[in-house]
Motif scaffolding. Structure first.
Motif, mmCIF file in Angstrom:
data_model
loop_
_atom_site.group_PDB
_atom_site.id
_atom_site.type_symbol
_atom_site.label_atom_id
_atom_site.label_comp_id
_atom_site.label_asym_id
_atom_site.label_seq_id
_atom_site.Cartn_x
_atom_site.Cartn_y
_atom_site.Cartn_z
ATOM 1 N N SER A 56 0.788 -1.234 0.000
ATOM 2 C CA SER A 56 0.000 0.000 0.000
ATOM 3 C C SER A 56 0.821 1.286 0.000
ATOM 4 N N PRO A 57 1.967 1.363 0.669
ATOM 5 C CA PRO A 57 2.719 2.626 0.608
ATOM 6 C C PRO A 57 3.146 3.007 -0.813
ATOM 7 N N LEU A 72 7.762 1.522 5.924
ATOM 8 C CA LEU A 72 8.531 0.373 6.404
ATOM 9 C C LEU A 72 7.708 -0.451 7.393
ATOM 10 N N ASN A 73 7.003 0.227 8.297
ATOM 11 C CA ASN A 73 6.119 -0.443 9.243
ATOM 12 C C ASN A 73 5.089 -1.290 8.502
ATOM 13 N N ASN A 74 4.431 -0.697 7.503
ATOM 14 C CA ASN A 74 3.408 -1.425 6.756
ATOM 15 C C ASN A 74 4.003 -2.595 5.979
ATOM 16 N N LEU A 75 5.172 -2.412 5.400
ATOM 17 C CA LEU A 75 5.820 -3.489 4.645
ATOM 18 C C LEU A 75 6.128 -4.676 5.542
ATOM 19 N N GLY A 135 -3.134 -5.890 13.811
ATOM 20 C CA GLY A 135 -4.168 -5.030 13.230
ATOM 21 C C GLY A 135 -4.414 -3.792 14.066
ATOM 22 N N ALA A 136 -4.460 -3.960 15.384
ATOM 23 C CA ALA A 136 -4.651 -2.806 16.271
ATOM 24 C C ALA A 136 -3.460 -1.850 16.171
ATOM 25 N N TRP A 137 -2.253 -2.387 16.084
ATOM 26 C CA TRP A 137 -1.067 -1.541 15.934
ATOM 27 C C TRP A 137 -1.117 -0.790 14.602
ATOM 28 N N VAL A 138 -1.537 -1.455 13.547
ATOM 29 C CA VAL A 138 -1.609 -0.805 12.231
ATOM 30 C C VAL A 138 -2.577 0.378 12.282
ATOM 31 N N ILE A 153 3.972 6.611 15.085
ATOM 32 C CA ILE A 153 5.249 6.675 14.365
ATOM 33 C C ILE A 153 5.514 8.075 13.834
ATOM 34 N N GLN A 154 4.546 8.608 13.127
ATOM 35 C CA GLN A 154 4.703 9.929 12.514
ATOM 36 C C GLN A 154 3.687 10.848 13.169
#
Length: 151
Positions: free
Chosen positions: A48-49, A63-66, A97-100, A107-108
């Motif tokens: 998705s990024p 990077l987190n999503n990857l 999923g909760a972290w995402v 993070i940002q």
């Protein structure tokens, strides 16, 4: 050391029955659907990024999503291939999923665009729900007494 201290899961008298229940549960329609959608959610999270073009503006989230997308996809494949060993990791995908969902703001902390947070909220919620569903299906299958067509 007593004999009970050396007892392993391989010595469990119901081991074959438990494996059969997990295999029945993992081969059921709901489990196949949950695992398939979890695989798709993980793959989408990973790419998705670059599809939504925020890999350059939010590299930490990219990077987190990857990494988490690959992890979710691996867990989904593993649930299909060896459900009796992966039942606890299906619950971990709910935590992922909760972290995402929360990660863009953690993070940002500034300048989270609408595209990033919508993507992460939707994908994270779907991943959490599918993780809970997969865990519930497998736990229900492991506790089922006899042959139940629903699991």
């Amino acid at each position: 050391m007593t004999d009970t201290a050396r007892f392993t899961m391989g010595d469990h008298p119901d081991l074959l029955e438990m494996r059969e229940r997990y295999e029945r549960a993992s081969a059921s329609g709901p489990a196949v659907i949950a695992d398939g959608f979890m695989l798709l959610a993980g793959l989408w999270l990973a790419i998705s990024p670059w599809v939504l073009h925020f890999s350059a503006t939010a590299p930490s989230i990219a990077l987190n999503n990857l990494v988490l997308g690959i992890a979710v996809a691996v867990v989904a494949m593993s649930l299909t291939l060896m459900p009796q060993r992966m039942v606890r990791l299906s619950w971990a995908t709910a935590v992922i999923g909760a972290w995402v969902v929360a990660s863009p703001w953690i993070i940002q902390q500034s300048s989270v665009t609408a595209g990033i947070w919508i993507n992460n909220v939707v994908t994270g919620a779907v991943t959490a729900v599918l993780g809970i569903a997969a865990g519930a299906i497998l736990m229900g299958g492991s506790r089922a007494a006899g042959d139940r067509s629903g699991y």
